[in-house]
Design a protein around this motif. Structure first.
Motif, mmCIF file in Angstrom:
data_model
loop_
_atom_site.group_PDB
_atom_site.id
_atom_site.type_symbol
_atom_site.label_atom_id
_atom_site.label_comp_id
_atom_site.label_asym_id
_atom_site.label_seq_id
_atom_site.Cartn_x
_atom_site.Cartn_y
_atom_site.Cartn_z
ATOM 1 N N ALA A 117 0.828 -1.203 0.000
ATOM 2 C CA ALA A 117 0.000 0.000 0.000
ATOM 3 C C ALA A 117 0.862 1.252 0.000
ATOM 4 O O ALA A 117 0.566 2.223 -0.707
ATOM 5 N N GLN A 129 -7.266 5.426 -1.635
ATOM 6 C CA GLN A 129 -8.351 5.344 -0.663
ATOM 7 C C GLN A 129 -8.703 3.863 -0.572
ATOM 8 O O GLN A 129 -9.412 3.330 -1.421
ATOM 9 N N LEU A 130 -8.178 3.190 0.453
ATOM 10 C CA LEU A 130 -8.255 1.734 0.483
ATOM 11 C C LEU A 130 -9.424 1.254 1.329
ATOM 12 O O LEU A 130 -9.439 1.428 2.551
ATOM 13 N N VAL A 132 -11.265 -1.798 2.990
ATOM 14 C CA VAL A 132 -10.969 -3.151 3.452
ATOM 15 C C VAL A 132 -12.167 -3.657 4.244
ATOM 16 O O VAL A 132 -13.043 -2.889 4.635
ATOM 17 N N THR A 165 -6.491 -6.308 10.281
ATOM 18 C CA THR A 165 -6.688 -4.882 10.006
ATOM 19 C C THR A 165 -6.072 -4.019 11.095
ATOM 20 O O THR A 165 -5.413 -3.006 10.809
ATOM 21 N N LEU A 169 -3.294 -1.151 10.553
ATOM 22 C CA LEU A 169 -3.544 0.249 10.917
ATOM 23 C C LEU A 169 -2.422 0.780 11.808
ATOM 24 O O LEU A 169 -1.970 1.925 11.654
ATOM 25 N N ARG A 203 -2.678 6.314 6.545
ATOM 26 C CA ARG A 203 -3.475 5.765 7.649
ATOM 27 C C ARG A 203 -4.862 6.403 7.721
ATOM 28 O O ARG A 203 -5.844 5.736 8.096
ATOM 29 N N ARG A 205 -6.620 7.294 5.229
ATOM 30 C CA ARG A 205 -7.363 7.001 3.993
ATOM 31 C C ARG A 205 -7.703 5.512 3.872
ATOM 32 O O ARG A 205 -7.751 4.957 2.791
ATOM 33 N N ILE A 206 -7.943 4.891 5.037
ATOM 34 C CA ILE A 206 -8.401 3.509 5.074
ATOM 35 C C ILE A 206 -9.884 3.506 5.424
ATOM 36 O O ILE A 206 -10.330 4.212 6.335
ATOM 37 N N TRP A 207 -10.659 2.714 4.683
ATOM 38 C CA TRP A 207 -12.105 2.623 4.858
ATOM 39 C C TRP A 207 -12.465 1.179 5.230
ATOM 40 O O TRP A 207 -11.834 0.237 4.747
ATOM 41 N N TRP A 208 -13.499 1.028 6.032
ATOM 42 C CA TRP A 208 -13.996 -0.316 6.340
ATOM 43 C C TRP A 208 -15.381 -0.481 5.719
ATOM 44 O O TRP A 208 -16.265 0.352 5.883
ATOM 45 N N MET A 224 -11.381 4.575 11.099
ATOM 46 C CA MET A 224 -11.443 4.349 9.659
ATOM 47 C C MET A 224 -12.661 5.048 9.078
ATOM 48 O O MET A 224 -13.669 5.253 9.779
#
Length: 363
Positions: A117, A129-130, A132, A165, A169, A203, A205-208, A224
Motif C-alpha cells: 500500500a 483510498q483503500l 478493506v 486490520t 492500521l 493511515r 485514507r483507510i475505509w472499512w 477508519m
C-alpha cells in the motif's frame, strides 16, 4: 392553503438526512472487474479486465469524476490482486482517487499489505483510498486457508480479518518496531526500524466496508472511514437507503466519542443509469430490479440488496433526491457494468455527472 400545510407537515417527519440541503459530493465508480470468454462480453480475459480498468480510470479522470475504485475477489474471474492495478492506475492519472471496495482482510498478511500500500500510494502521489473488510462469501470454502491464514483458537474468520486490520492500521502510522541487525547490509537510521516505503497520511485514507450498525460503530472506534455498499445486513426490514442512513448516523455518533484527529468520510454505492439514448434503453430500461430485494447471503445472514436506478434523468433526480443514505454520505460510488466496455462505462459516468449530479446539487 391546504396543500401548503400538507407539504409543511410532511417535511417535519422526514429524517434529518432527507431534510438537509443538497451538498457537493465526490463521485467515483466501482468496478467488479469481471471477465468472461463470451462473444457478448467486451472483457474476455484477465488482461482485458486489468488494462480496461486502468483505461476507465483515465477516462473517468478526464470526465471530472473523483474516484476509481475496484472490487477484490479471490478464486474468481475478477480483480484479485489490487496493488499492481492501483499502482498502474496511479501512474497513468494525476488527480483522481484510486481505491478498493473492498480488500478481504482474511486473505492478507498485514505487513505485506502495509508495504504494498505504501509503494502504490507513493506512485499515485498520495491518492489511494483503500476500502478493506471481512469480505463476502467467496468462491471456495475457507479460501483464506489456501493463503496460509487460520483463525486463532478464540476467533472466527471475521475476528481474524479485524485482527489483521488492526495490525495494519498500527503499522501504517510508521511505527518503529523491528530490532535492527548489528551487522546490516546497509546502514540503518538510529533506533528500531519501520516498514518501508512509508507513505505519510495513508493511515487516514483507510475505509472499512461495514455490513451492520455494529461494525459501523467499530469502524469509528478504529478511526477508519465508512464504506457502505449496495448490500447490508437486514436489521429492521426497512429499505436499504433507510437502514444505511441509520448506519451512517451510528458511525458518526460513535466517531464523535473519539479524538482521531481528522474528519471521517462516508461512501455509499449505487447502480445509477440515466436513460439518454437507445443503447441505454436496450440495456437498462426494463432491467427488472427497480425495488430492493431481501434474502439470505448465507445460512445465518439475511440481507437487503439495493435496487438499481435506471430511468430518464428527470425521473432519476426525483428518485435519488429521496435516497436518505446518499443524502447523508459525502461520497457516491457508481457501480459500473465493466463487461460492456470502457467507452460505454465512461458514457454512464458522464451521464450521471452531466444529467443528474448538477440537478441534485452534487456538482
Amino acid at each position: 392553503m391546504h396543500g401548503s400545510r400538507t407539504r409543511r407537515h410532511a417535511s417535519e417527519w422526514l429524517p434529518r438526512a432527507a431534510r438537509c440541503p443538497d451538498v457537493t459530493k465526490k463521485i467515483g465508480f466501482l468496478s467488479f472487474g469481471h471477465w468472461t470468454p463470451h462473444p457478448t462480453s467486451e472483457t474476455q480475459t484477465a488482461s482485458d479486465a486489468l488494462l480496461q480498468s486502468i483505461d476507465l480510470a483515465v477516462a473517468a479522470e478526464e470526465l471530472g469524476a473523483d474516484g476509481a475504485y475496484f472490487r477484490v475477489h479471490h478464486f474468481a474471474r475478477q480483480l484479485g490482486s489490487p496493488f499492481p492495478l492501483l499502482a498502474a492506475a496511479g501512474a497513468r492519472t494525476s488527480r483522481i482517487e484510486i481505491g478498493t471496495g473492498v480488500i478481504d482482510m482474511r486473505y492478507v498478511n498485514p505487513l505485506a499489505f502495509v508495504e504494498d500500500a505504501g509503494a502504490a500510494d507513493l506512485i499515485a502521489g498520495g491518492r489511494l483510498q483503500l476500502g478493506v473488510s471481512r469480505g463476502s462469501p467467496e468462491q471456495v470454502i475457507d479460501g483464506w486457508r489456501y493463503f496460509g491464514y487460520s483463525p486463532a483458537e478464540d476467533e472466527d474468520d471475521g475476528a481474524m480479518a479485524r485482527r489483521h486490520t488492526e495490525i495494519a492500521l498500527d503499522l501504517l502510522t510508521g511505527k518503529q518496531f523491528a530490532q535492527p541487525n548489528p551487522r546490516p547490509m546497509f546502514p540503518n537510521p538510529p533506533g528500531l526500524l519501520r516498514l518501508e516505503p512509508h507513505s505519510e497520511g495513508l493511515r487516514e485514507r483507510i475505509w472499512w466496508g461495514a455490513g451492520s450498525d455494529a461494525t459501523a460503530r467499530w469502524t469509528a472506534q478504529q478511526g477508519m472511514n465508512l464504506m457502505s455498499s449496495t448490500l447490508k445486513f437486514d436489521e429492521t426490514g426497512e429499505p436499504l437507503h433507510v437502514q444505511q442512513r441509520k448506519q451512517i448516523e451510528a458511525f458518526r455518533d460513535e466517531w464523535a466519542q473519539h479524538d482521531h484527529g481528522f474528519e471521517p468520510r462516508v461512501s455509499v454505492s449505487r447502480s445509477i443509469f440515466p436513460i439518454v439514448n437507445d443503447l441505454d434503453r436496450r440495456y437498462f430500461l426494463a432491467s427488472g430490479d427497480s425495488e430492493d430485494q431481501f434474502g439470505n447471503i448465507d445460512a445465518q445472514t439475511r440481507a437487503v440488496f439495493g435496487r438499481s436506478y435506471a430511468d430518464e434523468p428527470d425521473v432519476l433526480v426525483e428518485l435519488l433526491r429521496r435516497d436518505e443514505a446518499i443524502a447523508a454520505a459525502d461520497t457516491l460510488l457508481l457501480t459500473v457494468p465493466n463487461q460492456l466496455g470502457v467507452d460505454y462505462n465512461a458514457h454512464v459516468i458522464e451521464s450521471v455527472l452531466t444529467h443528474v449530479a448538477p440537478a441534485l446539487g452534487w456538482r
